[in-house]
Motif scaffolding. Structure first.
Motif, PDB file in Angstrom:
ATOM      1  N   ILE A  69      -2.169  39.304  25.683  1.00 41.46           N
ATOM      2  CA  ILE A  69      -2.657  38.260  25.073  1.00 41.46           C
ATOM      3  C   ILE A  69      -3.876  37.610  25.738  1.00 41.46           C
ATOM      4  O   ILE A  69      -4.911  37.260  25.567  1.00 41.46           O
ATOM      5  CB  ILE A  69      -1.583  37.191  24.638  1.00 41.46           C
ATOM      6  N   SER A  79      -6.648  29.763  21.045  1.00 38.43           N
ATOM      7  CA  SER A  79      -5.958  29.740  22.309  1.00 38.43           C
ATOM      8  C   SER A  79      -5.094  28.705  22.703  1.00 38.43           C
ATOM      9  O   SER A  79      -3.638  28.937  23.030  1.00 38.43           O
ATOM     10  CB  SER A  79      -6.925  29.947  23.590  1.00 38.43           C
ATOM     11  N   LEU A  82      -2.044  29.352  20.283  1.00 38.36           N
ATOM     12  CA  LEU A  82      -1.338  30.553  20.946  1.00 38.36           C
ATOM     13  C   LEU A  82      -0.497  29.990  22.117  1.00 38.36           C
ATOM     14  O   LEU A  82       0.706  30.468  22.178  1.00 38.36           O
ATOM     15  CB  LEU A  82      -2.467  31.418  21.409  1.00 38.36           C
TER      16      LEU A  82
END
Length: 158
Positions: A69, A79, A82
């Protein structure tokens, strides 16, 4: 869920909402378009998703190892979502602090037994009658309580 199933043949279930974002996209055929996006944390059995012929703007879909990732080229807003989702999966709050897990049934039962034992210890048994002491000894599963005298019952229950 329905659209994802149509476009990828992927069966998922939503676990939580991660967040929302709004931005302006610039598709050449239409000009500026306001996009509103909601991010979800979902779970799925490990199966390979397959893009349909009419995937509608999705170029690729696949699983990533956690170690991969950090190498992805993604927008800042994605981001952040995530990172938030990884924290949720790891049992942390969005800022990365460890959250208290909900206790399991076994943990609850153990805690209840400990609380009951504490209550039992705090009961003043010296003023109880022999029959009451024997009932309490039976409840606490003390061996041989039925033939004990009052002093022995008090000692065994203390």
């Amino acid at each position: 869920i329905r659209i994802l199933k149509q476009k990828t043949n992927w069966d998922i279930s939503i676990v939580n909402t991660i967040g929302e974002n709004e931005y302006i996209a610039y598709p050449p055929e239409r000009g500026p378009v306001r996009k509103q996006v909601t991010y979800f944390l979902a779970e799925s059995p490990y199966t390979q998703p397959e893009l349909s012929d009419e995937s509608g703007g999705i170029d690729n879909v696949r699983w990533f190892e956690l170690s991969e990732i950090s190498d992805l080229n993604i927008y800042d807003d994605v981001s952040k979502m995530l990172i938030k989702s990884i924290n949720m999966i790891l049992g942390h709050n969005p800022e990365g602090e460890v959250l208290e897990e909900e206790p399991s049934k076994k943990q609850i039962a153990t805690q209840e037994k400990e609380e009951q034992a504490t209550k039992q210890e705090s009961v003043d048994i010296s003023g109880l009658k022999v029959a009451e002491l024997k009932a309490l000894a039976k409840e606490r599963e003390i061996q041989g309580y039925s033939i004990m005298k009052k002093a022995e019952l008090i000692a065994a229950l203390s």
